[in-house]
Design a protein around this motif. Structure first.
Motif, short mmCIF file in Angstrom:
data_model
loop_
_atom_site.label_atom_id
_atom_site.label_comp_id
_atom_site.label_asym_id
_atom_site.label_seq_id
_atom_site.Cartn_x
_atom_site.Cartn_y
_atom_site.Cartn_z
N GLY A 1 37.99 30.35 42.62
CA GLY A 1 38.10 31.49 41.71
C GLY A 1 39.56 31.89 41.59
N GLY A 2 39.83 33.17 41.75
CA GLY A 2 41.20 33.65 41.62
C GLY A 2 42.13 33.09 42.68
N THR B 1 34.49 33.55 51.89
CA THR B 1 33.86 32.82 50.79
C THR B 1 33.37 31.46 51.27
OG1 THR B 1 35.33 33.97 49.28
CG2 THR B 1 34.28 31.98 48.43
N LYS C 1 40.86 36.07 49.50
CA LYS C 1 41.01 37.52 49.65
C LYS C 1 40.12 38.02 50.80
CE LYS C 1 40.53 41.77 46.99
NZ LYS C 1 40.35 42.37 45.67
N THR C 2 38.88 37.58 50.79
CA THR C 2 37.92 38.07 51.79
C THR C 2 37.92 37.24 53.06
OG1 THR C 2 36.27 36.66 50.76
CG2 THR C 2 36.33 38.95 50.04
N GLU D 1 35.08 37.14 33.91
CA GLU D 1 34.69 37.86 35.13
C GLU D 1 35.08 39.34 34.98
OE1 GLU D 1 36.24 37.03 39.27
OE2 GLU D 1 34.33 35.98 39.46
N VAL E 1 28.32 37.99 40.48
CA VAL E 1 28.39 36.73 41.23
C VAL E 1 27.60 36.81 42.53
CG1 VAL E 1 30.66 36.19 40.24
CG2 VAL E 1 30.51 37.32 42.48
N GLN F 1 38.18 32.84 33.84
CA GLN F 1 37.86 33.80 34.89
C GLN F 1 38.45 35.18 34.56
OE1 GLN F 1 39.75 33.66 38.72
NE2 GLN F 1 38.10 34.75 39.74
N ARG G 1 41.22 37.66 40.34
CA ARG G 1 41.68 37.01 39.09
C ARG G 1 43.01 37.57 38.62
NH1 ARG G 1 37.03 39.79 38.89
NH2 ARG G 1 36.79 41.59 37.54
#
Ligand code: F6P
Length: 546
Positions: A157-158, A214, A210-211, A358, A505, A354, A273
């Motif tokens: 993703g981003g 994932t 980021k998290t 998104e 998502v 995205q 993103r």
């Protein structure tokens, strides 16, 4: 009576636009241009080194006036200020939205929860620069003492699309002595192909998430650690020399085994993103060096300032955003084609998908009520001229209205004979052909037999924007990306949606967690899904044994 979800359509400017659309929807660009010889020079805007020709849109001055009115009625000016001031405009996550702080000048101040975040941004930029310089110079050594020659960014993703797009876009400026790979898909093929010709002793992984939770990224990161340790004799100490992390989640980074000294931080107020100019851009900085990365940030900043200060009728992101609303909501256009006539921008459409979808692929407004109108169109595209020999047929003669954004640079980075003139000639020709078409009379006059005339006729009246820049540099890339970021913002404000969350998502992620053990269990699992999902799982289990 209009429901709350229809507030937008009840606005005076919206109603005026609807009535105006009734009047002008059949007006042909041929007529509009014939009536106003200055149209092609008048309906343009230039700012921050970007030239936008919007004359080939199905609009009049009145359309623009009403669209600008709509932006004002929707409070766009106040929303822009709210974003730049760090207000928590991402309401569903109770977060500020401050990608603009990532490129704010060092001496500026943007306060979130009582803290000026700008010094933090610059501290991370300095740390990234120091690290990049050490890797690029060879001062940073791998576990066996060899210098790092291969960088593999693991993210999705981003945490992938921005870095890979920027790497491709800025390849001309990159260190050609180094290899850059991007692994995103949980499909093991992605990882296997990315590393098959790499030497673990010379390979550095950037785990970008980021998290840091994932599934795809963590699965790939674990496979990378196994691959790395296997290739380096199994010593855990090797991880410190071959893995760095980019994340907001220090606890998970430590848990994975990466020294926090090798973690590059960003913050919850940077949306995935919108993160390519944060530490998520570490691979970009490694490729082009800190100086060029800072040039890119300067480009972003230039467009930010324009967006924040320019009147709406000369504001490039606002114009682009409003024109998207015009086709999306009044002409019922379902998609926007993004067509860069620049090979280095080959991943730009994927990146934009995205960013746009998104962000604005939402069907409830900020207050939770259902929208009563269309939101984000579908963005898609490919570089020109390739697309001309594939899907442009449909844009020219199909039954769908597809507004196009043509993007090009006047000066090529690879002068090669006549190539660049031929490239740009094609782009200008496409815009011209789409707008003006070719009448049946013209076709007949060329000697086509009657039966062939309808096949060779081009209706025209197919709208496009042309975005021209001088030269592809890190700085101009920053301007171009910020142009689209703020166009997306403009659209989201008009539609009244939260452009910064992505709850859509989540469901698939949760359901996959339930299905994973069902695919992996030795014993026949109890399946409690619908009959289709149950049957697919059974078929997969049966076939994977073979
Ligand atoms: O699943 C969507 C998403 O949350 C994106 O918004 C984000 O860019 C991507 O996943 C990756 O997330 P992370 O950087 O936390 O791994």
């Amino acid at each position: 009576m209009s429901s709350p979800g229809n507030q937008l359509t009840a606005r005076p400017a919206w109603k005026a636009l609807a009535a105006h659309h009734e009047r002008i929807r059949d007006a042909h660009l041929r007529t509009l241009f014939a009536q106003d010889p200055e149209r092609g020079t008048r309906m343009t805007a230039e700012a921050a080194g970007v030239f936008l020709d919007y004359s080939k849109n199905r609009i009049t001055d009145e359309t623009l006036r009403l669209l600008v009115h709509l932006a004002e009625e929707c409070g766009l000016r106040a929303r822009i200020e709210a974003m730049f001031n760090g207000e928590k405009i991402n309401v569903t996550e109770n977060r500020a939205v401050l990608h603009v702080a990532l490129r704010a000048p060092k001496d500026s101040s943007i306060v979130v929860d009582g803290v000026n975040v700008v010094p933090r941004v610059h501290a991370v930029l300095d740390k990234m620069a120091d690290f990049s310089n050490r890797v690029r110079s060879g001062a940073w050594k791998g576990h066996t003492g060899k210098r790092i020659r291969h960088i593999v960014n693991i993210g999705i993703g981003g945490s992938d699309l921005g870095p890979v797009m920027a790497y491709e876009a800025l390849k001309h400026y990159s260190d050609r002595g180094m290899t850059f790979r991007f692994v995103s898909n949980i499909d093991g093929t992605d990882f296997a192909e990315a590393v098959r010709d790499l030497n673990p002793a010379e390979t550095l992984f950037i785990v970008s998430s980021k998290t840091f939770t994932t599934l795809e990224t963590m699965t790939n990161a674990h496979s990378a650690r196994d691959w790395s340790l296997k290739g380096l004799g199994g010593a855990q100490a090797a991880v410190a020399k071959h893995f760095v992390a980019v994340s907001t989640n220090a606890a998970e980074v430590r848990q994975f085994g990466i020294d926090l000294a090798n973690m590059f931080e960003f913050w919850d107020w940077v949306g995935g993103r919108y993160s390519m100019d944060s530490a998520i851009g570490l691979s970009t900085m490694l490729a082009v060096g800190p100086e060029q990365f800072h040039q890119m940030l300067a480009g972003f900043r230039r467009m930010d300032e324009h967006f924040r200060t320019a009147p709406f009728d000369r504001n490039l992101p606002v114009l682009l955003g409003l024109l998207t609303v015009w086709y999306n909501n009044f002409f019922g256009a379902q998609t926007v084609a993004v067509l860069p006539y620049e090979q280095y921008l080959k991943r730009f459409p994927a990146y934009l998908q995205q960013l746009t979808m998104e962000s604005n692929g939402k069907s409830v407004m900020l207050n939770g009520t259902k929208v009563g109108y269309e939101t984000s169109p579908i963005y898609w595209g490919e570089p020109g001229t390739n697309g001309q020999h594939s899907f442009y047929q449909l844009i020219h003669q199909g039954t769908k209205l597809i507004p196009c954004d043509f993007i090009a640079f006047a000066r090529t980075l690879n002068p090669l004979g006549r190539h660049h003139d031929l490239l740009l000639a094609n782009m200008f020709a496409q815009g011209e052909a789409l707008a003006f078409g070719k009448t049946s009379e013209e076709v007949r006059a060329e000697g086509s037999p009657d039966w062939l005339v309808p096949h060779r006729t081009f209706e025209g009246n197919r709208p496009s924007n042309t975005v021209l820049l001088g030269r592809l540099t890190p700085e101009s890339l920053g301007r171009l990306i910020a142009l689209y970021e703020h166009s997306v913002f403009t659209q989201g404000v008009i539609w009244g949606v939260d452009s910064f969350d992505q709850w859509g998502v989540e469901l698939g992620k949760v359901l996959s967690q339930r299905i994973i053990p069902e695919l992996e269990s030795q014993a026949e699992p109890q399946l409690g899904h619908d009959s289709s999902t149950n049957a697919l799982i059974r078929r997969y289990r049966a076939w994977k044994q073979k």
